[in-house]
Design a protein around this motif. Sequence first.
Motif, PDB file in Angstrom:
ATOM      1  N   LYS A 114     -10.218 -22.393 -13.239  1.00 34.87           N
ATOM      2  CA  LYS A 114      -9.499 -21.552 -14.196  1.00 34.87           C
ATOM      3  C   LYS A 114     -10.277 -21.440 -15.504  1.00 34.87           C
ATOM      4  N   LYS A 115     -10.344 -20.214 -15.997  1.00 33.91           N
ATOM      5  CA  LYS A 115     -10.959 -19.954 -17.293  1.00 33.91           C
ATOM      6  C   LYS A 115      -9.905 -19.308 -18.178  1.00 33.91           C
ATOM      7  N   GLU A 116      -9.757 -19.843 -19.391  1.00 37.06           N
ATOM      8  CA  GLU A 116      -8.776 -19.301 -20.322  1.00 37.06           C
ATOM      9  C   GLU A 116      -9.321 -18.060 -21.014  1.00 37.06           C
ATOM     10  N   HIS A 117      -8.462 -17.056 -21.151  1.00 36.43           N
ATOM     11  CA  HIS A 117      -8.767 -15.894 -21.982  1.00 36.43           C
ATOM     12  C   HIS A 117      -7.855 -15.999 -23.202  1.00 36.43           C
ATOM     13  N   LEU A 118      -8.452 -16.218 -24.358  1.00 35.77           N
ATOM     14  CA  LEU A 118      -7.682 -16.438 -25.580  1.00 35.77           C
ATOM     15  C   LEU A 118      -7.278 -15.121 -26.220  1.00 35.77           C
ATOM     16  N   ARG A 119      -6.113 -15.142 -26.867  1.00 31.60           N
ATOM     17  CA  ARG A 119      -5.592 -13.943 -27.553  1.00 31.60           C
ATOM     18  C   ARG A 119      -6.541 -13.429 -28.624  1.00 31.60           C
ATOM     19  N   ASP A 120      -7.194 -14.354 -29.326  1.00 33.11           N
ATOM     20  CA  ASP A 120      -8.069 -13.930 -30.424  1.00 33.11           C
ATOM     21  C   ASP A 120      -9.453 -13.478 -29.947  1.00 33.11           C
ATOM     22  N   GLY A 121      -9.695 -13.512 -28.633  1.00 34.15           N
ATOM     23  CA  GLY A 121     -10.963 -13.042 -28.082  1.00 34.15           C
ATOM     24  C   GLY A 121     -12.091 -14.049 -28.131  1.00 34.15           C
ATOM     25  N   THR A 122     -11.835 -15.238 -28.641  1.00 37.94           N
ATOM     26  CA  THR A 122     -12.855 -16.276 -28.692  1.00 37.94           C
ATOM     27  C   THR A 122     -13.316 -16.615 -27.268  1.00 37.94           C
ATOM     28  N   PRO A 123     -14.633 -16.659 -27.039  1.00 40.06           N
ATOM     29  CA  PRO A 123     -15.104 -17.038 -25.705  1.00 40.06           C
ATOM     30  C   PRO A 123     -14.623 -18.443 -25.343  1.00 40.06           C
ATOM     31  N   GLN A 124     -14.288 -18.629 -24.096  1.00 37.00           N
ATOM     32  CA  GLN A 124     -13.724 -19.901 -23.663  1.00 37.00           C
ATOM     33  C   GLN A 124     -14.431 -20.391 -22.405  1.00 37.00           C
ATOM     34  N   ASN A 125     -14.458 -21.675 -22.245  1.00 32.86           N
ATOM     35  CA  ASN A 125     -15.067 -22.290 -21.068  1.00 32.86           C
ATOM     36  C   ASN A 125     -14.036 -22.463 -19.962  1.00 32.86           C
ATOM     37  N   TRP A 126     -14.529 -22.878 -18.814  1.00 33.08           N
ATOM     38  CA  TRP A 126     -13.649 -23.183 -17.696  1.00 33.08           C
ATOM     39  C   TRP A 126     -12.804 -24.392 -18.048  1.00 33.08           C
ATOM     40  N   VAL A 127     -11.575 -24.414 -17.579  1.00 35.10           N
ATOM     41  CA  VAL A 127     -10.620 -25.484 -17.879  1.00 35.10           C
ATOM     42  C   VAL A 127     -10.993 -26.737 -17.093  1.00 35.10           C
ATOM     43  N   GLU A 128     -11.044 -27.852 -17.789  1.00 30.35           N
ATOM     44  CA  GLU A 128     -11.319 -29.150 -17.152  1.00 30.35           C
ATOM     45  C   GLU A 128     -10.072 -29.657 -16.444  1.00 30.35           C
ATOM     46  N   ALA A 129     -10.276 -30.415 -15.388  1.00 24.28           N
ATOM     47  CA  ALA A 129      -9.154 -31.058 -14.688  1.00 24.28           C
ATOM     48  C   ALA A 129      -8.488 -32.056 -15.627  1.00 24.28           C
ATOM     49  N   LYS A 130      -7.187 -32.196 -15.505  1.00 26.71           N
ATOM     50  CA  LYS A 130      -6.430 -33.107 -16.363  1.00 26.71           C
ATOM     51  C   LYS A 130      -6.244 -34.452 -15.665  1.00 26.71           C
ATOM     52  N   ALA A 131      -6.446 -35.514 -16.417  1.00 22.33           N
ATOM     53  CA  ALA A 131      -6.254 -36.860 -15.869  1.00 22.33           C
ATOM     54  C   ALA A 131      -4.809 -37.059 -15.417  1.00 22.33           C
ATOM     55  N   THR A 132      -3.870 -36.399 -16.082  1.00 22.12           N
ATOM     56  CA  THR A 132      -2.457 -36.544 -15.701  1.00 22.12           C
ATOM     57  C   THR A 132      -2.190 -36.001 -14.302  1.00 22.12           C
ATOM     58  N   ASP A 133      -2.923 -34.954 -13.896  1.00 19.34           N
ATOM     59  CA  ASP A 133      -2.756 -34.423 -12.538  1.00 19.34           C
ATOM     60  C   ASP A 133      -3.216 -35.439 -11.497  1.00 19.34           C
ATOM     61  N   GLU A 134      -4.330 -36.101 -11.744  1.00 22.69           N
ATOM     62  CA  GLU A 134      -4.813 -37.135 -10.820  1.00 22.69           C
ATOM     63  C   GLU A 134      -3.834 -38.302 -10.769  1.00 22.69           C
TER      64      GLU A 134
END
Length: 159
Positions: A124-144
């Motif tokens: 997943k890659k976030e698309h921000l409202r303000d148009g700032t370039p964003q990286n791919w979303v890291e996995a969350k430790a809470t999910d593991e």
Amino acid sequence: MKIKISVQPQDFDMGAEVDKIRNHSASVGGIVAFCGLCRSEGGRLSALEIEHYPGMAEKRIKQIVDDASTRWSLEGVTVIHRFGTIKVGEQIVLVVTASPHRREAFDAANFIMDFLKTEAPFWKKEHLRDGTPQNWVEAKATDEHTKVRWQKKSGQSKK
């Protein structure tokens, strides 16, 4: 057991998918449906871009569903996961489980969703409202951490 697995760009009709499982078997006593939506993350996001490995994603989802079916008595399972650009408020994922008993349907749906979050090959890659370039979303430790709970629940399997 009836199984439907789909990785697709188009939206899905949650009610229609539940009806398909409901009408599949007279043994169904409980259906649990979970629909994950693209959230705004406090107004920061406009959309998520989701990518996957075609073929590999479906294979891993099928393995997760097969594992769930060895733990619980299931009459049907539907897993639909979208890819592409998904706007805030749109549906991303659907997990529907049907079982003779509600607890099994709930547990199986939770199990499938927990493993989808941590083991299915989606990015997943976030698309921000303000148009700032964003990286791919890291996995969350809470999910593991959430997934680990299923390793402790061996006494609740059907076998």
